[in-house]
Design a protein around this motif. Structure first.
Motif, PDB file in Angstrom:
ATOM      1  N   THR A   3       0.856  -1.182   0.000  1.00 34.78           N
ATOM      2  CA  THR A   3       0.000   0.000   0.000  1.00 34.78           C
ATOM      3  C   THR A   3       0.898   1.240   0.000  1.00 34.78           C
ATOM      4  O   THR A   3       1.916   1.273   0.681  1.00 34.78           O
ATOM      5  N   ASP A   4       0.499   2.241  -0.764  1.00 30.58           N
ATOM      6  CA  ASP A   4       1.261   3.486  -0.840  1.00 30.58           C
ATOM      7  C   ASP A   4       0.327   4.656  -0.550  1.00 30.58           C
ATOM      8  O   ASP A   4      -0.770   4.720  -1.106  1.00 30.58           O
ATOM      9  N   VAL A   5       0.766   5.545   0.317  1.00 30.28           N
ATOM     10  CA  VAL A   5       0.024   6.768   0.612  1.00 30.28           C
ATOM     11  C   VAL A   5       0.961   7.933   0.338  1.00 30.28           C
ATOM     12  O   VAL A   5       2.094   7.960   0.813  1.00 30.28           O
ATOM     13  N   CYS A   6       0.472   8.881  -0.424  1.00 34.31           N
ATOM     14  CA  CYS A   6       1.267  10.061  -0.766  1.00 34.31           C
ATOM     15  C   CYS A   6       0.470  11.305  -0.387  1.00 34.31           C
ATOM     16  O   CYS A   6      -0.709  11.416  -0.735  1.00 34.31           O
ATOM     17  N   ALA A   7       1.107  12.210   0.339  1.00 36.17           N
ATOM     18  CA  ALA A   7       0.457  13.452   0.738  1.00 36.17           C
ATOM     19  C   ALA A   7       0.984  14.596  -0.118  1.00 36.17           C
ATOM     20  O   ALA A   7       2.185  14.745  -0.299  1.00 36.17           O
ATOM     21  N   SER A   8       0.062  15.393  -0.627  1.00 36.27           N
ATOM     22  CA  SER A   8       0.430  16.554  -1.423  1.00 36.27           C
ATOM     23  C   SER A   8      -0.520  17.690  -1.064  1.00 36.27           C
ATOM     24  O   SER A   8      -1.708  17.646  -1.416  1.00 36.27           O
ATOM     25  N   GLY A   9       0.004  18.657  -0.323  1.00 40.23           N
ATOM     26  CA  GLY A   9      -0.853  19.745   0.131  1.00 40.23           C
ATOM     27  C   GLY A   9      -1.927  19.210   1.060  1.00 40.23           C
ATOM     28  O   GLY A   9      -1.644  18.530   2.036  1.00 40.23           O
ATOM     29  N   SER A  10      -3.170  19.471   0.734  1.00 41.87           N
ATOM     30  CA  SER A  10      -4.283  19.014   1.574  1.00 41.87           C
ATOM     31  C   SER A  10      -4.970  17.779   0.997  1.00 41.87           C
ATOM     32  O   SER A  10      -6.123  17.500   1.305  1.00 41.87           O
ATOM     33  N   LEU A  11      -4.244  17.023   0.161  1.00 36.85           N
ATOM     34  CA  LEU A  11      -4.814  15.843  -0.484  1.00 36.85           C
ATOM     35  C   LEU A  11      -3.901  14.640  -0.294  1.00 36.85           C
ATOM     36  O   LEU A  11      -2.678  14.740  -0.425  1.00 36.85           O
ATOM     37  N   PHE A  12      -4.493  13.512   0.025  1.00 36.45           N
ATOM     38  CA  PHE A  12      -3.776  12.247   0.138  1.00 36.45           C
ATOM     39  C   PHE A  12      -4.197  11.371  -1.026  1.00 36.45           C
ATOM     40  O   PHE A  12      -5.390  11.272  -1.336  1.00 36.45           O
ATOM     41  N   THR A  13      -3.237  10.699  -1.652  1.00 36.21           N
ATOM     42  CA  THR A  13      -3.535   9.714  -2.671  1.00 36.21           C
ATOM     43  C   THR A  13      -3.137   8.355  -2.105  1.00 36.21           C
ATOM     44  O   THR A  13      -1.994   8.161  -1.693  1.00 36.21           O
ATOM     45  N   VAL A  14      -4.100   7.443  -2.063  1.00 33.73           N
ATOM     46  CA  VAL A  14      -3.885   6.113  -1.506  1.00 33.73           C
ATOM     47  C   VAL A  14      -3.983   5.094  -2.638  1.00 33.73           C
ATOM     48  O   VAL A  14      -4.923   5.126  -3.427  1.00 33.73           O
ATOM     49  N   GLU A  15      -3.000   4.199  -2.704  1.00 28.57           N
ATOM     50  CA  GLU A  15      -2.976   3.125  -3.699  1.00 28.57           C
ATOM     51  C   GLU A  15      -2.876   1.808  -2.935  1.00 28.57           C
ATOM     52  O   GLU A  15      -1.945   1.620  -2.158  1.00 28.57           O
ATOM     53  N   GLU A  16      -3.849   0.938  -3.129  1.00 32.21           N
ATOM     54  CA  GLU A  16      -3.864  -0.358  -2.461  1.00 32.21           C
ATOM     55  C   GLU A  16      -3.974  -1.472  -3.489  1.00 32.21           C
ATOM     56  O   GLU A  16      -4.428  -1.252  -4.613  1.00 32.21           O
ATOM     57  N   PHE A  17      -3.606  -2.650  -3.065  1.00 33.50           N
ATOM     58  CA  PHE A  17      -3.759  -3.850  -3.881  1.00 33.50           C
ATOM     59  C   PHE A  17      -4.609  -4.832  -3.091  1.00 33.50           C
ATOM     60  O   PHE A  17      -4.538  -4.881  -1.860  1.00 33.50           O
ATOM     61  N   SER A  18      -5.414  -5.597  -3.812  1.00 32.78           N
ATOM     62  CA  SER A  18      -6.284  -6.548  -3.131  1.00 32.78           C
ATOM     63  C   SER A  18      -6.468  -7.802  -3.985  1.00 32.78           C
ATOM     64  O   SER A  18      -6.128  -7.819  -5.163  1.00 32.78           O
ATOM     65  N   ILE A  19      -7.017  -8.819  -3.338  1.00 31.84           N
ATOM     66  CA  ILE A  19      -7.421 -10.032  -4.044  1.00 31.84           C
ATOM     67  C   ILE A  19      -8.920  -9.955  -4.224  1.00 31.84           C
ATOM     68  O   ILE A  19      -9.664  -9.824  -3.250  1.00 31.84           O
ATOM     69  N   GLN A  20      -9.347 -10.025  -5.474  1.00 32.82           N
ATOM     70  CA  GLN A  20     -10.763  -9.958  -5.807  1.00 32.82           C
ATOM     71  C   GLN A  20     -11.172 -11.259  -6.486  1.00 32.82           C
ATOM     72  O   GLN A  20     -10.493 -11.728  -7.402  1.00 32.82           O
ATOM     73  N   GLU A  21     -12.264 -11.846  -6.030  1.00 31.75           N
ATOM     74  CA  GLU A  21     -12.768 -13.086  -6.626  1.00 31.75           C
ATOM     75  C   GLU A  21     -13.806 -12.735  -7.688  1.00 31.75           C
ATOM     76  O   GLU A  21     -14.766 -12.007  -7.420  1.00 31.75           O
ATOM     77  N   ASN A  22     -13.604 -13.237  -8.900  1.00 34.58           N
ATOM     78  CA  ASN A  22     -14.524 -12.983 -10.005  1.00 34.58           C
ATOM     79  C   ASN A  22     -14.849 -14.282 -10.729  1.00 34.58           C
ATOM     80  O   ASN A  22     -14.057 -15.216 -10.744  1.00 34.58           O
ATOM     81  N   GLU A  23     -16.009 -14.299 -11.350  1.00 32.83           N
ATOM     82  CA  GLU A  23     -16.485 -15.459 -12.109  1.00 32.83           C
ATOM     83  C   GLU A  23     -16.571 -15.069 -13.586  1.00 32.83           C
ATOM     84  O   GLU A  23     -17.099 -14.008 -13.931  1.00 32.83           O
TER      85      GLU A  23
END
Length: 133
Positions: free
Chosen positions: A53-73
């Motif tokens: 997971t990556d969180v980046c702060a820039s001024g008054s905004l945070f950008t969050v990048e996550e990875f997950s396992i998603q089950e699909n059919e």
């Protein structure tokens, strides 16, 4: 056929909503990016360990990048039938460090916990919240 996919999701979170920064906060991304696909959940879990997971702060905004396992059919032609169940996210790790020494004071899982730890810290220089160690 069932697939377990590594998916990258992102979210922009304002300073006002910073307490929403916690594991899973990107799950409502309307344009997730499929990174890899596996036949079993175990294979996907092994691969997920390579991502962070990556969180980046820039001024008054945070950008969050996550990875997950998603089950699909999918059908036999590879067309999506349904799913979207999320099994696991990459862990959220937020660090509270001494402003002067940069020594880690606390490692927490939410921004709210980080603010609490920073406020409770009694070091002379005070504490900073960072998203890397």
């Amino acid at each position: 056929m069932k697939k377990f996919e590594i998916v990258k999701t992102t979210a922009e979170i304002s300073w006002k909503e910073r307490n929403e920064i916690k594991e899973g906060c990107t799950m409502y991304d309307v344009d997730p990016e499929k990174i890899a696909s596996f036949g079993t959940k175990e294979e996907a879990e092994k691969e997920l360990k390579k991502y962070k997971t990556d969180v980046c702060a820039s001024g008054s905004l945070f950008t969050v990048e996550e990875f997950s396992i998603q089950e699909n059919e999918y059908d036999e032609d590879g067309e999506w039938i349904g799913g979207g169940d999320i099994w696991k996210f990459t862990p959220m790790e937020i660090f509270v460090v001494d402003k002067e020494t940069r020594k880690t004071i606390a490692k927490v899982k939410t921004y709210e916990e980080a603010e609490e730890a920073a406020e409770e810290y009694e070091g002379d220089a005070g504490a900073d919240i960072v998203f890397y160690e």
